[in-house]
Design a protein around this motif. Structure first.
Motif, PDB file in Angstrom:
ATOM      1  N   VAL A 458       0.837  -1.198   0.000  1.00 33.61           N
ATOM      2  CA  VAL A 458       0.000   0.000   0.000  1.00 33.61           C
ATOM      3  C   VAL A 458       0.872   1.248   0.000  1.00 33.61           C
ATOM      4  O   VAL A 458       0.608   2.211  -0.733  1.00 33.61           O
ATOM      5  CB  VAL A 458      -0.945  -0.017   1.220  1.00 33.61           C
ATOM      6  N   PHE A 459       1.940   1.227   0.816  1.00 32.16           N
ATOM      7  CA  PHE A 459       2.850   2.378   0.847  1.00 32.16           C
ATOM      8  C   PHE A 459       3.506   2.597  -0.518  1.00 32.16           C
ATOM      9  O   PHE A 459       3.540   3.727  -1.026  1.00 32.16           O
ATOM     10  CB  PHE A 459       3.920   2.158   1.922  1.00 32.16           C
ATOM     11  N   GLY A 460       4.019   1.527  -1.124  1.00 30.07           N
ATOM     12  CA  GLY A 460       4.681   1.668  -2.419  1.00 30.07           C
ATOM     13  C   GLY A 460       3.735   2.164  -3.500  1.00 30.07           C
ATOM     14  O   GLY A 460       4.096   3.028  -4.314  1.00 30.07           O
ATOM     15  N   THR A 461       2.502   1.650  -3.516  1.00 32.85           N
ATOM     16  CA  THR A 461       1.535   2.092  -4.513  1.00 32.85           C
ATOM     17  C   THR A 461       1.145   3.543  -4.285  1.00 32.85           C
ATOM     18  O   THR A 461       0.983   4.321  -5.239  1.00 32.85           O
ATOM     19  CB  THR A 461       0.279   1.195  -4.467  1.00 32.85           C
ATOM     20  N   GLY A 523       6.600  10.366   8.717  1.00 34.30           N
ATOM     21  CA  GLY A 523       5.570   9.493   9.252  1.00 34.30           C
ATOM     22  C   GLY A 523       5.808   9.167  10.708  1.00 34.30           C
ATOM     23  O   GLY A 523       6.946   9.208  11.194  1.00 34.30           O
ATOM     24  N   GLY A 524       4.737   8.846  11.410  1.00 36.17           N
ATOM     25  CA  GLY A 524       4.850   8.659  12.848  1.00 36.17           C
ATOM     26  C   GLY A 524       5.243   7.267  13.268  1.00 36.17           C
ATOM     27  O   GLY A 524       6.263   7.069  13.937  1.00 36.17           O
ATOM     28  N   ARG A 525       4.455   6.218  12.841  1.00 39.41           N
ATOM     29  CA  ARG A 525       4.693   4.884  13.403  1.00 39.41           C
ATOM     30  C   ARG A 525       4.756   3.774  12.369  1.00 39.41           C
ATOM     31  O   ARG A 525       5.153   2.676  12.707  1.00 39.41           O
ATOM     32  CB  ARG A 525       3.590   4.549  14.406  1.00 39.41           C
ATOM     33  N   GLY A 526       4.307   3.971  11.139  1.00 38.06           N
ATOM     34  CA  GLY A 526       4.262   2.880  10.190  1.00 38.06           C
ATOM     35  C   GLY A 526       4.299   3.364   8.754  1.00 38.06           C
ATOM     36  O   GLY A 526       4.307   4.571   8.471  1.00 38.06           O
ATOM     37  N   PRO A 527       4.324   2.423   7.800  1.00 39.31           N
ATOM     38  CA  PRO A 527       4.370   2.794   6.380  1.00 39.31           C
ATOM     39  C   PRO A 527       3.168   3.615   5.942  1.00 39.31           C
ATOM     40  O   PRO A 527       3.288   4.475   5.066  1.00 39.31           O
ATOM     41  CB  PRO A 527       4.412   1.437   5.665  1.00 39.31           C
ATOM     42  N   LEU A 528       1.996   3.361   6.524  1.00 38.78           N
ATOM     43  CA  LEU A 528       0.816   4.129   6.140  1.00 38.78           C
ATOM     44  C   LEU A 528       0.966   5.591   6.549  1.00 38.78           C
ATOM     45  O   LEU A 528       0.556   6.495   5.802  1.00 38.78           O
ATOM     46  CB  LEU A 528      -0.431   3.518   6.773  1.00 38.78           C
ATOM     47  N   ASP A 529       1.553   5.834   7.708  1.00 34.03           N
ATOM     48  CA  ASP A 529       1.826   7.214   8.115  1.00 34.03           C
ATOM     49  C   ASP A 529       2.810   7.873   7.165  1.00 34.03           C
ATOM     50  O   ASP A 529       2.690   9.072   6.863  1.00 34.03           O
ATOM     51  CB  ASP A 529       2.377   7.241   9.536  1.00 34.03           C
ATOM     52  N   ALA A 531       3.081   7.317   3.984  1.00 34.95           N
ATOM     53  CA  ALA A 531       2.350   7.692   2.766  1.00 34.95           C
ATOM     54  C   ALA A 531       1.575   8.987   2.969  1.00 34.95           C
ATOM     55  O   ALA A 531       1.546   9.858   2.091  1.00 34.95           O
ATOM     56  CB  ALA A 531       1.405   6.555   2.358  1.00 34.95           C
ATOM     57  N   SER A 532       0.928   9.138   4.132  1.00 30.12           N
ATOM     58  CA  SER A 532       0.198  10.386   4.391  1.00 30.12           C
ATOM     59  C   SER A 532       1.149  11.578   4.465  1.00 30.12           C
ATOM     60  O   SER A 532       0.817  12.682   4.018  1.00 30.12           O
ATOM     61  CB  SER A 532      -0.604  10.260   5.685  1.00 30.12           C
ATOM     62  N   ALA A 533       2.353  11.367   5.013  1.00 32.05           N
ATOM     63  CA  ALA A 533       3.335  12.451   5.064  1.00 32.05           C
ATOM     64  C   ALA A 533       3.781  12.858   3.666  1.00 32.05           C
ATOM     65  O   ALA A 533       3.993  14.044   3.388  1.00 32.05           O
ATOM     66  CB  ALA A 533       4.533  12.012   5.907  1.00 32.05           C
ATOM     67  N   ALA A 534       3.930  11.881   2.754  1.00 29.32           N
ATOM     68  CA  ALA A 534       4.312  12.204   1.376  1.00 29.32           C
ATOM     69  C   ALA A 534       3.228  13.025   0.683  1.00 29.32           C
ATOM     70  O   ALA A 534       3.527  13.938  -0.097  1.00 29.32           O
ATOM     71  CB  ALA A 534       4.582  10.913   0.611  1.00 29.32           C
ATOM     72  N   ARG A 551      10.821   8.755   6.303  1.00 22.19           N
ATOM     73  CA  ARG A 551      10.003   7.644   6.779  1.00 22.19           C
ATOM     74  C   ARG A 551      10.122   7.499   8.293  1.00 22.19           C
ATOM     75  O   ARG A 551      11.070   8.005   8.911  1.00 22.19           O
ATOM     76  CB  ARG A 551      10.420   6.342   6.094  1.00 22.19           C
ATOM     77  N   HIS A 552       9.170   6.792   8.863  1.00 22.65           N
ATOM     78  CA  HIS A 552       9.162   6.617  10.318  1.00 22.65           C
ATOM     79  C   HIS A 552      10.381   5.848  10.798  1.00 22.65           C
ATOM     80  O   HIS A 552      10.833   6.025  11.928  1.00 22.65           O
ATOM     81  CB  HIS A 552       7.895   5.873  10.739  1.00 22.65           C
ATOM     82  N   SER A 553      10.919   4.972   9.937  1.00 26.65           N
ATOM     83  CA  SER A 553      12.087   4.178  10.333  1.00 26.65           C
ATOM     84  C   SER A 553      13.336   5.026  10.483  1.00 26.65           C
ATOM     85  O   SER A 553      14.332   4.568  11.059  1.00 26.65           O
ATOM     86  CB  SER A 553      12.325   3.063   9.307  1.00 26.65           C
TER      87      SER A 553
END
Length: 667
Positions: A458-461, A523-529, A531-534, A551-553
């Motif tokens: 989902v993040f990559g897409t 992003g805050g905690r995960g890949p979905l965050d 994506a929202s930051a991008a 990224r969050h990492s």
């Protein structure tokens, strides 16, 4: 991916996102076999009872079409019975006259067809002569001729020796008996009794339905929808209005097509032009198939009448001009021929009703399917009819985008986004569609149904979607710059300062200008965050700001802190989980300790994308819940809040160590 890598990934995700909760699956949905059996039973009744149901269906549709005319006559002061009778008589007289004119022209064309035989044969021979030896026409002609020779040889084959000679075929003898007037009259009237009886039945049913329309409506409501009068009334009104509008507007469109067609065919010299115009009016009620038949017949007549090819070209040009005008001018202007059905549903419905009730069912297919679609919209048991036949999207834009993100299809997601962006801006798309789609993904993650691989997909897409929309973002950025330049020029021309006063700055309908500002989004905690930051980063770029996304990492790594530009004006941390306020407070405090001169805030995305009071996050300079508020806060000129210095933790010394130190000092 190896098993060790999978374990590491799961461990990292568990540390970042918290322990995964396992939910029990929902119970299986009830069987749909009773509904399917009911549908099969209804189809069987329609098929075997078509002799009775077909006239009733025609009467119901004519009632829908004639009801507005009858109501208009009643508003003009005419009594109910007189208005109904006048409406029905005029309508059926028009239909009868129409049928008589068409029948007369058809008989005339049938009488003249033998005169066109020579032109047809000459053109076929010219096609044969123009083709090569390997041409298709010559091959087909040779095959037909060989089959004909074989059949004639079989009839004239000689009798083998030793067998009896073929007996002579008997000569047909016709016995002429004196004609009986009653039998002759019966043979003539017999085939007409069925259509005449059906026509009379339709007229009577239409009259009584128009007279007792309100009574029938009340009985229908009492029968099927007494428990929900509002919904049933809406269903009846929508079905009647949609069918009546479709029939009326389609008649207007067909007349606007058939009358110019007849005039054009008359101008170029096609025999019986009125016939082809009237047939076009009728045949265009048949979806997709009718217009083709209405085009082929005049073209064939032009092929038969003219020894050359010029007449065929003229007729083809007339049809081409009329089709372009009708499809691009008349129908969009009237806009009433829309039925609320998808194109595929119209085709399937035409095939179904033609199989069920023959050619008449083909003409009635669209109005009947409209009624079924309205039934599916308002009756829960038949909701599948609205899903199958309706033209409205069955998924919300956010659900459609989430489905494409799950499938890893950025191309189709980009197509949907470009359709949305034809009328709205990128800020609206991200705020109303993309961020809510990521919130759906976050909801699935919290339920434990979204795996780590799916989250990365989902993040990559989503990142690919953002990059695909970069060109649109650049166009919007140029528009923003041009608007700002025009505003400055207008202010300078008016003699006003280029910097607007404070009371004009607080325009909340537009985002502030981001030129000369730098923002760091993470992003805050995960890949979905992430994506929202991008997505937020791209919106800030549209406003002219320099944006760095991470990224969050990268947050736990101290080296990654160097990603934040020193000249940054704001740091924004994005969270899709509203329950991440505690984690957001920790991250904001960490950034404030390292960068005390930069405004640091958090975004806790909400599903409804409406402004509401966000939770307080300690030392955060701002907390936002929507894309617009997050962009406005990130580009604001407000100074950062003061940071309270961290307290030094002092450890209390033990008593024995204190005594030893005092003794040493005494010594």
């Amino acid at each position: 991916m190896s098993s060790s890598d999978a374990k590491i990934t799961e461990a990292e995700l568990e540390s970042d996102l918290g322990p995964r909760r396992v939910y029990s699956t929902s119970p299986s949905s009830p069987s749909r076999m009773p509904a399917f059996a009911s549908v099969l039973a209804v189809i069987a009744i329609l098929y075997f009872g078509k002799d009775v149901l077909l006239p009733l269906a025609i009467a119901v549709l004519l009632t829908f079409a004639l009801a507005p005319i009858s109501s208009r006559l009643r508003k003009l002061g005419m009594p109910r019975i007189a208005a109904v009778i006048v409406t029905v008589v005029i309508a059926f007289l028009v239909l009868v006259l129409f049928g008589l004119v068409v029948a007369g022209h058809v008989a005339e064309v049938a009488q003249n067809l033998p005169a066109y035989q020579g032109n047809i044969i000459a053109k076929i021979r010219s096609l044969q002569e123009s083709g090569t030896d390997s041409g298709i026409v010559r091959r087909l002609t040779s095959v037909v001729e060989s089959v004909g020779r074989e059949l004639s040889n079989a009839d004239e084959r000689p009798v083998a020796p030793g067998t009896a000679s073929r007996p002579r075929e008997p000569v047909l003898v016709e016995i002429f008996a004196p004609s009986r007037p009653i039998e002759t009259l019966t043979s003539l009237i017999g085939p007409l009794l069925g259509p005449i009886a059906s026509l009379g039945l339709i007229i009577v049913v239409v009259i009584f339905m128009l007279l007792e329309r309100e009574e029938l409506r009340d009985r229908f409501i009492r029968l099927v929808g007494y428990g929900d009068l509002h919904r049933t009334t809406e269903a009846i009104q929508e079905a009647g209005s949609r069918v009546a509008r479709y029939l009326l507007m389609q008649l207007v469109v067909n007349c606007a097509y058939g009358v110019p067609l007849a005039l054009g065919l008359w101008a170029v010299g096609i025999p019986n032009p009125a016939l082809w115009g009237m047939l076009a009016i009728v045949l265009r009620f048949v979806p997709y198939i009718g217009p083709v038949i209405a085009t082929v017949l005049p073209l064939f007549l032009a092929f038969a009448v003219d020894p050359g090819w010029s007449l065929v070209l003229w007729v083809g040009a007339i049809f081409l001009v009329l089709e372009l005008t009708s499809n691009n001018v008349i129908e969009p202007w009237l806009y009433g021929s829309r039925t609320g059905l998808s194109p595929l549903a119209i085709i399937v419905a035409a095939i179904f009703w033609a199989w069920l009730w023959g050619p008449v069912g083909l003409v009635l297919s669209t109005p009947l399917t409209v009624c079924l679609a309205v039934l599916g919209r308002y009756v829960p048991q038949f909701e599948f009819l609205e899903v199958v036949f309706g033209s409205d999207p069955v998924l919300d834009p956010k659900e459609r985008l989430y489905q494409r993100l799950l499938a890893g299809d950025p191309d189709e997601a980009t197509d949907y986004a470009e359709e949305f962006l034809e009328e709205d801006y990128l800020e609206d798309y991200y705020g109303k569609v993309a961020i809510p789609a990521l919130l759906l993904a976050e909801k699935d993650r919290r339920r434990g149904v979204l795996t780590a691989e799916q989250m990365e997909q989902v993040f990559g897409t989503a990142i690919t979607l953002v990059s695909n929309l970069a060109e649109i973002a650049e166009e919007e950025e140029q528009e923003e710059e041009e608007e700002e330049e025009q505003k400055e020029k207008a202010k300078e021309a008016a003699g006003r300062p280029s910097t607007p006063p404070k009371e004009e700055i607080g325009d909340e309908s537009e985002l502030p200008d981001g030129r000369g500002k730098t923002v760091f989004c993470v992003g805050g905690r995960g890949p979905l965050d992430d994506a929202s930051a991008a997505m937020l980063a791209q919106i800030l770029q549209v406003q002219g700001a320099e944006v760095v996304a991470a990224r969050h990492s990268d947050i736990p790594n101290r080296r990654a802190m160097s990603l934040v530009p020193k000249q940054s004006n704001a740091i924004v941390v994005c969270f899709l989980n509203e329950d991440s306020a505690r984690h957001a407070t920790i991250l904001v405090r960490r950034f404030k300790r390292i960068y005390p001169t930069i405004r640091v805030g958090a975004v806790l995305w909400v599903e409804n994308q409406e402004e509401r009071q966000p939770p307080a996050l300690g030392e955060a300079d701002f907390v936002a819940t929507t894309l617009t508020s997050a962009a406005r806060e990130a580009l604001a000129d407000a100074p950062p809040s003061l940071v309270t210095p961290a307290r030094k933790i002092r450890t209390r010394r033990s008593s024995n160590k204190t005594g030893i130190a005092a003794a040493r000092s005494g010594i």
